[in-house]
Design an enzyme around this catalytic site. Structure first.
Site, PDB file in Angstrom:
ATOM      1  N   ARG A   1       1.685   8.952  -6.408  1.00 46.69           N
ATOM      2  CA  ARG A   1       1.187  10.246  -6.940  1.00 46.69           C
ATOM      3  C   ARG A   1       1.554  10.524  -8.387  1.00 46.69           C
ATOM      4  O   ARG A   1       1.369  11.649  -8.852  1.00 46.69           O
ATOM      5  CB  ARG A   1       1.652  11.420  -6.066  1.00 46.69           C
ATOM      6  CG  ARG A   1       1.346  11.297  -4.585  1.00 46.69           C
ATOM      7  CD  ARG A   1      -0.126  11.147  -4.290  1.00 46.69           C
ATOM      8  NE  ARG A   1      -0.384  11.251  -2.850  1.00 46.69           N
ATOM      9  CZ  ARG A   1      -1.395  10.650  -2.244  1.00 46.69           C
ATOM     10  NH1 ARG A   1      -2.254   9.900  -2.927  1.00 46.69           N
ATOM     11  NH2 ARG A   1      -1.571  10.796  -0.955  1.00 46.69           N
TER      12      ARG A   1
ATOM     13  N   HIS B   1       0.833  -1.216   0.000  1.00 47.38           N
ATOM     14  CA  HIS B   1       0.000   0.000   0.000  1.00 47.38           C
ATOM     15  C   HIS B   1       0.864   1.260   0.000  1.00 47.38           C
ATOM     16  O   HIS B   1       1.207   1.789   1.054  1.00 47.38           O
ATOM     17  CB  HIS B   1      -0.928  -0.032   1.227  1.00 47.38           C
ATOM     18  CG  HIS B   1      -2.050   0.939   1.191  1.00 47.38           C
ATOM     19  ND1 HIS B   1      -3.285   0.675   1.743  1.00 47.38           N
ATOM     20  CD2 HIS B   1      -2.149   2.187   0.668  1.00 47.38           C
ATOM     21  CE1 HIS B   1      -4.077   1.716   1.569  1.00 47.38           C
ATOM     22  NE2 HIS B   1      -3.411   2.659   0.935  1.00 47.38           N
TER      23      HIS B   1
ATOM     24  N   HIS C   1       1.303   5.151  -2.004  1.00 45.48           N
ATOM     25  CA  HIS C   1       0.776   6.140  -2.952  1.00 45.48           C
ATOM     26  C   HIS C   1       1.964   6.888  -3.550  1.00 45.48           C
ATOM     27  O   HIS C   1       2.687   7.592  -2.838  1.00 45.48           O
ATOM     28  CB  HIS C   1      -0.174   7.111  -2.250  1.00 45.48           C
ATOM     29  CG  HIS C   1      -1.415   6.442  -1.711  1.00 45.48           C
ATOM     30  ND1 HIS C   1      -2.533   6.209  -2.482  1.00 45.48           N
ATOM     31  CD2 HIS C   1      -1.698   5.922  -0.492  1.00 45.48           C
ATOM     32  CE1 HIS C   1      -3.460   5.584  -1.760  1.00 45.48           C
ATOM     33  NE2 HIS C   1      -2.971   5.399  -0.538  1.00 45.48           N
TER      34      HIS C   1
ATOM     35  N   ASN D   1      -5.163   5.613  -7.069  1.00 45.58           N
ATOM     36  CA  ASN D   1      -5.868   6.900  -6.987  1.00 45.58           C
ATOM     37  C   ASN D   1      -4.993   8.056  -7.460  1.00 45.58           C
ATOM     38  O   ASN D   1      -4.774   9.042  -6.753  1.00 45.58           O
ATOM     39  CB  ASN D   1      -6.413   7.150  -5.573  1.00 45.58           C
ATOM     40  CG  ASN D   1      -5.336   7.277  -4.512  1.00 45.58           C
ATOM     41  OD1 ASN D   1      -4.215   6.794  -4.682  1.00 45.58           O
ATOM     42  ND2 ASN D   1      -5.666   7.920  -3.399  1.00 45.58           N
TER      43      ASN D   1
ATOM     44  N   ASN E   1      -6.823   8.561   6.905  1.00 44.71           N
ATOM     45  CA  ASN E   1      -7.930   7.627   6.728  1.00 44.71           C
ATOM     46  C   ASN E   1      -7.415   6.201   6.767  1.00 44.71           C
ATOM     47  O   ASN E   1      -6.475   5.903   6.044  1.00 44.71           O
ATOM     48  CB  ASN E   1      -8.624   7.851   5.377  1.00 44.71           C
ATOM     49  CG  ASN E   1      -9.808   8.775   5.501  1.00 44.71           C
ATOM     50  OD1 ASN E   1     -10.325   9.004   6.580  1.00 44.71           O
ATOM     51  ND2 ASN E   1     -10.220   9.322   4.383  1.00 44.71           N
TER      52      ASN E   1
ATOM     53  N   ASP F   1      -8.704   2.166  -3.486  1.00 45.98           N
ATOM     54  CA  ASP F   1      -8.258   2.763  -2.224  1.00 45.98           C
ATOM     55  C   ASP F   1      -8.283   4.288  -2.244  1.00 45.98           C
ATOM     56  O   ASP F   1      -7.900   4.934  -3.210  1.00 45.98           O
ATOM     57  CB  ASP F   1      -6.862   2.298  -1.853  1.00 45.98           C
ATOM     58  CG  ASP F   1      -6.447   2.919  -0.532  1.00 45.98           C
ATOM     59  OD1 ASP F   1      -7.103   2.625   0.469  1.00 45.98           O
ATOM     60  OD2 ASP F   1      -5.518   3.739  -0.533  1.00 45.98           O
TER      61      ASP F   1
ATOM     62  N   ASP G   1       0.772   2.513   3.714  1.00 45.21           N
ATOM     63  CA  ASP G   1      -0.165   3.562   3.293  1.00 45.21           C
ATOM     64  C   ASP G   1       0.567   4.902   3.181  1.00 45.21           C
ATOM     65  O   ASP G   1       0.037   5.950   3.557  1.00 45.21           O
ATOM     66  CB  ASP G   1      -1.374   3.658   4.233  1.00 45.21           C
ATOM     67  CG  ASP G   1      -2.500   4.508   3.649  1.00 45.21           C
ATOM     68  OD1 ASP G   1      -2.393   4.929   2.476  1.00 45.21           O
ATOM     69  OD2 ASP G   1      -3.481   4.754   4.376  1.00 45.21           O
TER      70      ASP G   1
ATOM     71  N   PRO H   1      -6.235  13.831   4.080  1.00 48.51           N
ATOM     72  CA  PRO H   1      -5.805  12.776   4.989  1.00 48.51           C
ATOM     73  C   PRO H   1      -4.610  12.009   4.422  1.00 48.51           C
ATOM     74  O   PRO H   1      -4.533  11.794   3.210  1.00 48.51           O
ATOM     75  CB  PRO H   1      -7.034  11.868   5.067  1.00 48.51           C
ATOM     76  CG  PRO H   1      -7.725  12.043   3.747  1.00 48.51           C
ATOM     77  CD  PRO H   1      -7.410  13.440   3.276  1.00 48.51           C
TER      78      PRO H   1
HETATM   79  C1  NCD Z   1      -4.693   8.063   1.168  1.00 50.55           C
HETATM   80  C2  NCD Z   1      -4.228   9.058   0.117  1.00 50.55           C
HETATM   81  O1  NCD Z   1      -3.839  10.159   0.484  1.00 50.55           O
HETATM   82  O2  NCD Z   1      -4.235   8.718  -1.082  1.00 50.55           O
HETATM   83  N1  NCD Z   1      -4.986   8.784   2.366  1.00 50.55           N
HETATM   84  C3  NCD Z   1      -5.080   8.292   3.612  1.00 50.55           C
HETATM   85  O3  NCD Z   1      -5.435   9.044   4.522  1.00 50.55           O
HETATM   86  N2  NCD Z   1      -4.794   7.058   3.887  1.00 50.55           N
HETATM   87  C4  NCD Z   1      -5.836   7.259   0.670  1.00 50.55           C
HETATM   88  C5  NCD Z   1      -6.069   6.010   1.467  1.00 50.55           C
HETATM   89  O4  NCD Z   1      -5.143   5.204   1.650  1.00 50.55           O
HETATM   90  O5  NCD Z   1      -7.195   5.767   1.887  1.00 50.55           O
HETATM   91 ZN    ZN Z   2      -7.328   3.755   2.040  1.00 46.56          ZN
END
Ligand code: NCD
Ligand code: ZN
Length: 438
Positions: free
Chosen positions: A65, A61, A63, A95, A281, A155, A308, A326
């Site tokens: 970007r 997990h 991100h 995302n 989140n 996600d 995450d 978040p």
């Molecule tokens: C994540 C994001 O910023 O893409 N944010 C988060 O608070 N975890 C999205 C996610 O993992 O739900």
């Molecule tokens: Zn998430």
């Protein structure tokens, strides 16, 4: 694809065992493990200096970007953060902008990851077109593309329509791919910014109840049961989710789950300052949840750690709590937090760390070349850890393009001294060692 590099790693302790050994890597694979091994001619040497050696970490997990918010993270900067954090593979969430709901995007992210060459970047495909929760994406096309997408998730958003989730699971079963759910019943979290409880009430913050997560966890367990397939729960955050996972496993349901370092260490006591650095989140919950999640990770009820890693621009974090995005950084601090919350209290030993940060995540997504034992003929994806060297977190010094770490000024108990991807040193003593092609 070249097989990898050759290197002699001296004086390392597999899984923290007492006796140090040498590891000879030839063409990216472990060729010999023993004492006083000699480097063949022309082969580089890396002095492990008694470090613990673990299989390279796998993050389900992340991100990154890219595409769309390259001001906050790119495949290159996120790969560097991952290598410095001891990771050899990351799963890049869908995302992005445009959303990774088609093979053009997923193949581009995959190729960018290979080009950078610091870590295996596996793009995650979106379950629904545009993450809109209305229509299934072309999972088959993404799976058949160069990236070979093996994990799908909306996600950031929950696939909340139960019929659509059911169809997604059935479709995924046919492709033998994994659906990872961001479990959040959106009707229960409208306007919510913090964990629903006494702290949020006192601070006047709108609450995100545990039931919003737990109701989706149990629903998806039942849908996976009926579909006869597997489902994965992203960032489990409540003690109730732990109980539901236990129940579902006892029924023979094929459900797996991850927990983030921040949900193990931090809780809503941090919200007193209204600093949006703590906004994430699912939200930071209560100490009782931290403790239940730690025990569940130790017991294997929660399978693995996932960061995450969610980079955000400072203008999206340094603002009013309700307006802030978040998410928090995680790749470079994950091991330190796991040592603090799991190893120091005696809940996990170093073998256990290898299980939750490398072996189980690789198994969940069926990666054949990651999360492997440290043994002859296995790929040399390795992380070296100095268990006695502390460091102090400074967001500005992290390789991530963003600085939204909740651990600013915190002392991390251990230091990653080297990361190797198929025998190539990607990070050494806090610095990136350069690109490689594979
Ligand atoms: C994540 C994001 O910023 O893409 N944010 C988060 O608070 N975890 C999205 C996610 O993992 O739900
Ligand atoms: Zn998430």
């Amino acid at each position: 694809m070249s097989a990898g590099q050759s290197i002699l790693i001296t004086s390392v302790r597999p899984y923290g065992q007492d006796e140090a050994v040498d590891i000879l890597v030839v063409d990216g694979a472990i060729a010999e493990i023993g004492t006083e091994l000699a480097a063949p001619e022309g082969v580089d040497q890396l002095d492990g200096d008694g470090a613990i050696v673990l299989p390279g970490f796998v993050d389900l997990h992340t991100h990154l970007r890219e595409p769309g918010r390259e001001d906050t993270e790119t495949v290159a900067s996120g790969s560097a953060a991952a290598a410095l954090g001891g990771y050899t593979a990351v799963f890049a969430m869908a995302n992005t902008n445009p959303v990774a709901d088609n093979s053009t995007v997923t193949d581009n992210v995959y190729r960018a990851g290979r080009e950078v060459g610091l870590v295996d970047v596996h793009p995650v495909g979106a379950v629904t077109v545009g993450l809109a929760g209305k229509q299934l994406s072309e999972m088959g096309m993404m799976n058949a593309g160069a990236a070979g997408v093996r994990m799908f998730s909306d996600d950031g958003k929950c696939v909340d329509d139960p019929l659509l989730m059911r169809r997604a699971l059935e479709y995924a079963k046919g492709l033998d791919v994994l659906i990872a759910q961001h479990a959040e019943e959106p009707r229960l979290t409208v306007g919510a910014v913090a964990h629903e409880g006494p702290t949020a009430s006192r601070l006047g913050l709108a609450g995100w109840p545990r039931a919003a997560e737990e109701s989706i966890v149990i629903r998806d367990a039942l849908l996976a049961r009926d579909a006869g397939t597997r489902v994965h729960i992203c960032h489990a955050s409540t003690a109730g989710t732990v109980e539901l996972l236990k129940w579902a496993r006892a029924q023979g349901i094929s459900i797996t789950a991850e927990v983030t370092p921040h949900h193990l260490l931090l809780n809503d006591a941090r919200l007193e300052t209204y600093d949006p650095i703590n906004k994430v989140n699912p939200p930071l919950r209560e100490e009782s949840d931290n403790l239940a999640l730690r025990q569940a990770l130790a017991d294997g009820v929660i399978d693995c750690v996932a960061t995450d890693h969610a980079p955000h621009a400072s203008q999206d974090k340094c603002c009013e709590f309700a307006q802030a995005r978040p998410g928090m950084l995680g790749l470079e601090t994950a091991l330190g937090v796991i040592v603090e919350t799991m190893v120091k209290p005696g809940l996990l030993d170093w073998r256990g760390v290898a299980r939750v940060m490398s072996e189980r995540p690789a198994e969940i997504v069926r990666l054949a070349d990651q999360g492997r034992p440290i043994a002859v003929n296995e790929p040399a994806n390795l992380t070296l850890v100095d268990p006695d060297r502390e460091w102090v977190v400074n967001g500005a010094d992290l390789a991530s393009l963003s600085t939204n770490t909740p651990y600013e000024t915190m002392t991390m108990p251990v230091t990653i001294t080297a990361t190797l991807l198929r025998g190539k040193v990607t990070a050494r003593d806090g610095a990136i060692v350069g690109r490689q092609s594979r």
